[in-house]
Every structure is written in C-alpha cells, then in structure tokens.
Design an enzyme around this catalytic site. Structure first.
Site, mmCIF file in Angstrom:
data_model
loop_
_atom_site.group_PDB
_atom_site.id
_atom_site.type_symbol
_atom_site.label_atom_id
_atom_site.label_comp_id
_atom_site.label_asym_id
_atom_site.label_seq_id
_atom_site.Cartn_x
_atom_site.Cartn_y
_atom_site.Cartn_z
ATOM 1 N N ASP A 1 33.716 45.405 52.537
ATOM 2 C CA ASP A 1 33.360 45.503 51.127
ATOM 3 C C ASP A 1 31.917 45.978 51.041
ATOM 4 O O ASP A 1 31.004 45.289 51.512
ATOM 5 C CB ASP A 1 33.518 44.145 50.448
ATOM 6 C CG ASP A 1 34.034 44.260 49.028
ATOM 7 O OD1 ASP A 1 33.556 45.163 48.317
ATOM 8 O OD2 ASP A 1 34.900 43.466 48.634
ATOM 9 N N GLU B 1 35.979 50.809 43.590
ATOM 10 C CA GLU B 1 36.256 50.045 42.377
ATOM 11 C C GLU B 1 35.562 50.747 41.218
ATOM 12 O O GLU B 1 34.344 50.947 41.248
ATOM 13 C CB GLU B 1 35.748 48.613 42.522
ATOM 14 C CG GLU B 1 36.083 47.763 41.298
ATOM 15 C CD GLU B 1 35.309 46.456 41.259
ATOM 16 O OE1 GLU B 1 35.845 45.480 40.714
ATOM 17 O OE2 GLU B 1 34.157 46.420 41.756
ATOM 18 N N HIS C 1 40.610 39.353 44.130
ATOM 19 C CA HIS C 1 39.724 38.195 43.979
ATOM 20 C C HIS C 1 39.174 38.047 42.568
ATOM 21 O O HIS C 1 38.573 37.013 42.246
ATOM 22 C CB HIS C 1 38.562 38.311 44.970
ATOM 23 C CG HIS C 1 37.697 39.510 44.707
ATOM 24 N ND1 HIS C 1 38.099 40.800 44.980
ATOM 25 C CD2 HIS C 1 36.452 39.616 44.187
ATOM 26 C CE1 HIS C 1 37.142 41.645 44.637
ATOM 27 N NE2 HIS C 1 36.133 40.950 44.152
ATOM 28 N N ASP C 2 39.353 39.063 41.720
ATOM 29 C CA ASP C 2 38.842 39.028 40.354
ATOM 30 C C ASP C 2 39.930 38.791 39.312
ATOM 31 O O ASP C 2 39.639 38.818 38.112
ATOM 32 C CB ASP C 2 38.131 40.343 40.016
ATOM 33 C CG ASP C 2 36.764 40.458 40.641
ATOM 34 O OD1 ASP C 2 36.151 39.417 40.913
ATOM 35 O OD2 ASP C 2 36.308 41.594 40.861
ATOM 36 N N ASP D 1 32.288 48.486 45.834
ATOM 37 C CA ASP D 1 32.214 47.681 44.625
ATOM 38 C C ASP D 1 31.563 48.467 43.488
ATOM 39 O O ASP D 1 30.514 49.099 43.686
ATOM 40 C CB ASP D 1 31.402 46.418 44.939
ATOM 41 C CG ASP D 1 31.413 45.411 43.823
ATOM 42 O OD1 ASP D 1 32.492 44.868 43.543
ATOM 43 O OD2 ASP D 1 30.341 45.157 43.249
#
Length: 562
Positions: free
Chosen positions: A103, A268, A340-341, A210
């Site tokens: 990540d 993302e 995870h969000d 991210d």
C-alpha cells in the site's frame, strides 16, 4: 503462478486478496496482527487460490489512521515485525507462486515524518515539500475563517491546521496528522520515486496507491463551491486535474517502465468517473493499470457513508454495467464489494441472517463473473458480517469517531448515530479475522486491539474448511473456475433485465462461448429464465434450480453454452 492469456497482462487473470495486517493474525500475543502471523497462514491463502496479496500499510506510523499516516517509508512498524520478517514473508509468498503488493500512501505523510518535522522551520529547504500558507489576506491567523481556503477535511472540519510556531497553516485533506505533500516540487516526486524503487528492488510486485488522484492540487488553492453540507466541494481543485496525469506518466516512466511486465499498479481514485478512469488506465498513456472507483459504493447512501439508504438493485446494476462497457475497449476494471474502508458486503447488500451463506455466495458469483480483476477482502471468503458494536466506545476508527462527535454536538440523536456507525462504520471490516472457535477466534492469545465479532463461534475458517457447502469452499470453486474459463476474464459483457428489481442477470461472450449469470438479490423466490440447452458451470445451492424459470432465495447460477 498463472500466466497471462491471449497476450494480456498477467494481472487481468489474477485474483487479489487484501490483508489488513492489524487484524489478520497475531503471532506474538500482543493483540495486534503482524507479518509472522500472515506468513503462518500463507497455506490457507494459497489453497484459496488467490494470486496476489495486498498488504495495507505496515510502515512505521503513529497509527492515527491505522497506518495510513506513514512516518518512515523504508521500514516496518515494530508492532508488525522487522524488515527481516518482511523479507521472509515476501520470499515465501514467491515460493508459493503468489505475488505481493504494498500500500503506497504518498498523497500525504504523517506529521511525525522527518520530512514534515523539518518543514516546520520556515527557513527549511523542505518547507515547500508541503502546502504551507499564511492566513487569508486581511485576516489574522487563528481567526474564524482565516484558513487559506474553505476546503474541508474528509474526516471533518477544515483541511487546514494552524501551526503556532510559524503562524502559518498546513494542508491536510484527511486527519490533521496526515499532511499533504506538495507534488509540484520535483524534489518531492523524486523522493517518492526513490521509495518505490527501493521496495521494488526488494522484490515487491507492485503497489496499491492510496487516493492517488489527489496528489496534484491547483497551486492557486482556490475556494471550493460553498455547500455547507458537503466538506468535499474543493475536489475540483485537488482531484483528477491535468497535473495528476502528468505526474503519473512521469512516475511510470521513472519507476515502473523497466519492470512493467512483472508488476501491477492500482490507484484508489475517489470521485473518478468512467471517462477519467479511461485516461488513468489506457495502456497507451502509461499511467497505472487499474483504478478503484466508488460509484457502486455510493448507490445506497446520501452525502456521506453514514447517510444510509435502501439499495435499489437497478441503480447498482446500472453503475457496474456503465463501468463494464465504459472500460471495455480501453482500460481495465477492479471488482470489489469490500475493503478496509467499507462495511461488510453480506450485511450491506445481502441478508446476513437466514440467508447469510446464500447471499454471500450470490454476491461473490456476480462480482467474479464481471470483467476485471477481483479483489477479495479478508473474511469476505467466510461470509463475515458487520459487528454488533454496543457503544461508541467500541469503535476505533477516526472517521467514525469524528462523525459521531460532530453530529452529537450539532444535536443529533446518539442512538440514531450509533445505528449509522453500526451499519457503515469502517471498523466493521477491521474486526479480527476468524480462524477458529477458540478464544478471540484464534486471532490472538492476548487482548485484541479491536473486539472480535462474537459470531466467530459459528463463522470461522476451521469450521468452513471441513464443510463442503461453506462460503469458503464456494470461493475456492469460483476462483478456480475463473482460471479455467477464458470467457470470464476476456469475454464481452452485456447487462440483461436492467430494470428488474430482484434479479441480476448478464451475459459474457468470447468467440463461440457464452455465459449466462443469474442471481436473485432477495430472500424470496424470483422469476428468471435459464438457458434450456446449457451446462450449469456453478451454482451456490449445489444443485440446479428445480424450476428452470425460477431462482430460490439468493440463488446464483452460471450457465455455459458453446
């Protein structure tokens, strides 16, 4: 390791499994998952059939936003282990013919990163590595409304934080401890590229990036549209502008190009639309391979994730179909229900009570039969559900806690707000993994950092491994089917029954092969005409529908005709 087919990149045929290290497996009893815990469960992941492991951040961090606030890009947080532990994990991942992606969080750093600590000095050469600005003209720093512009933080409040030392503000689109880097500065970009090269040279196989569409701000930092109910109105000035494409092309040229056949990149990109996604993912533009888009994640809420609304299936189908057709000729889709969000998919889109197994597998069937690279979030393959949080004190996520505090202060009902957090809070996805029915689900021998969902006694990997009808075994079959049937990876997509409020239906076609996917998104029987002269490839009830013109509750079937 599966090889690419039809001359395509290898990642088009892959299935990715996201690991949230803090909650996956704890090897040392401190209540927090770690790298050695992950390594101990690699046989499980290999048997599941996934090709790529994506690790949420494991770098040193103050953990203000669970690791998405990085204080050292070239290390491992001691809570997760050491660089030697990471190297051992990576080596075994490769030995087991899987890949591993990191990540990459480079829109911002922690305010404890040495770069930012140095930048606090107005005379520092790193002052321009971040967005430092004085108060608005004619106003004094600290006065209400004196912030350099009206952008809001995604976690509530202003996106600007006053630093008493210099009397200037710094920009943070997220937490005040997540400070935005200034990508206008070429020294910043080269520092990021150097970090990426360091990890790639170490052997990692790519990056999940991210909020990568937010790295390029308009240098003028203009005000956003003034909508008091929406703190994100500054987005036209900090997301998806022309500069971001220039920077990503530079990144690809400087870092990825020498390795492009062996690595993958997924960005993302909150707020991105189909046309913008084509720019990011067009191979001829050489930017990134795939994007995470959120359009289908927004169909069942209003202004925020906590503004919960019922799902209307035609909206979901229209959204996913728009992306399927929009990236058909150029670009590539990511496929996901969970990460995870997000809240747990079976609790959000399915029926996590009576039909938990059926709805979890129906959701999986629909997702994996679309065109794109599927992403499985840890526990999704077990049919994991949302957790029954008893009070606000049970939550750990900064977004949820800030939202609750702000709404209570504005007069909101605490119980109603708790219901919203229970339905959509990010902690739902972050509760520890269920390995067995021993204390704390086999996740830790200590006290878990976030409470384990009490239904682990019924929903856990050990129980599902010995149950051939489990969600886990269905995921194994579904992933194996993807590797066997080229039409799943490469076939054209056509949505059927777009206005049906219960049945999700579509076709995939490659040459003479056609696949028909039918899924009942309800807890009642539904009408759906199957192909009479077709082979049943897979079905989540284990046997063909008794009535070829009907589907049982949450039944999903895939037919093949050649």
């Amino acid at each position: 390791m599966q090889t690419a087919r039809l001359g395509d990149a290898w990642w088009k045929s892959a299935v990715v499994y996201q690991i949230y290290p803090k909650s996956f497996a704890d090897s040392d009893g401190d209540g927090v998952g770690d790298l050695n815990g992950i390594r101990a469960h690699l046989p499980y992941l290999q048997d599941l059939g996934v090709d790529v492991l994506w690790l949420s951040p494991v770098y040193p961090s103050p953990q203000d936003d669970n690791g998405y606030d990085i204080s050292d890009y070239r290390g491992i947080d001691p809570v997760f282990g050491t660089l030697a532990d990471f190297d051992a994990l990576l080596a075994e991942v490769h030995e087991r013919h899987m890949r591993l992606i990191m990540d990459l969080v480079v829109n911002h750093t922690s305010d404890e990163h040495p770069w930012f600590v140095e930048s606090r000095d107005p005379a520092s050469p790193k002052r321009d590595w971040y967005w430092w600005r004085p108060a608005r003209p004619g106003m004094r720093a600290g006065e209400p409304g004196a912030e350099p512009n009206n952008w809001g933080s995604w976690f509530g409040g202003s996106a600007w934080q006053l630093d008493p030392r210099s009397g200037e503000y710094y920009l943070h689109l997220f937490s005040r401890k997540q400070v935005d880097l200034n990508w206008e500065n070429p020294e910043v970009r080269e520092a990021v590229y150097d970090v990426m090269r360091w990890w790639l040279d170490r052997g990692v196989d790519g990056f999940r990036m991210d909020v990568i569409n937010m790295i390029a701000k308009d240098p003028a930092l203009p005000d956003g549209a003034v909508h008091p109910s929406n703190s994100r109105d500054g987005m036209p000035h900090f997301a998806d502008g022309e500069r971001v494409h220039r920077y990503l092309q530079e990144l690809h040229r400087e870092v990825m190009a020498p390795r492009t056949e062996h690595v993958m990149t997924v960005g993302e990109t909150p707020g991105v639309n189909v046309e913008q996604a084509r720019l990011f993912t067009d191979p001829a533009r050489a930017e990134i391979d795939m994007v995470f888009q959120f359009e289908h994640m927004d169909v069942d809420h209003g202004e925020s994730r906590f503004d919960v609304r019922p799902l209307w299936l035609p909206d979901l189908k229209a959204s996913l179909a728009r992306w399927q057709t929009g990236l058909d000729a150029t670009g590539w889709n990511t496929l996901y229900w969970s990460n995870h969000d997000q809240a747990r998919a079976v609790s959000r889109f399915g029926d996590d009570g009576r039909y938990r197994r059926e709805s979890a597998t129906a959701l999986a069937t629909v997702l994996h039969l679309h065109r794109g690279t599927p992403f499985v979030y840890q526990g999704e393959e077990l049919g994991a559900t949302n957790a029954p949080f008893a009070s606000v004190g049970d939550f750990r996520d900064i977004e949820s806690l800030n939202y609750y505090a702000g709404e209570v202060a504005a007069g909101g009902s605490p119980e109603e707000l708790l219901d919203r957090l229970r339905a959509r809070g990010r902690d739902n996805a972050r509760t520890p993994m269920h390995w067995d029915d021993s204390p704390n689900a086999g996740f830790t021998t200590g006290t878990p950092w976030l409470a384990v969902n009490p239904n682990y006694r019924e929903i856990n990997a050990a129980a599902e491994l010995v149950d051939p009808g489990s969600v886990l075994h269905y995921y194994r079959r579904l992933i194996a089917l993807r590797k066997q049937e080229a039409a799943i990876v490469h076939g054209r997509f056509e949505l059927l029954l777009p206005d049906d409020e219960t049945v999700y239906a579509f076709e995939r076609r490659l040459g003479a092969t056609a696949l028909l996917v039918l899924a009942n998104f309800s807890s009642e029987p539904a009408h759906a005409d199957a192909w009479a002269d077709a082979e049943l490839l897979i079905g989540n009830y284990g046997d063909p529908p008794p009535d070829p013109a009907a589907l049982r509750p949450w039944e999903a079937v895939v037919y093949r005709r050649a």
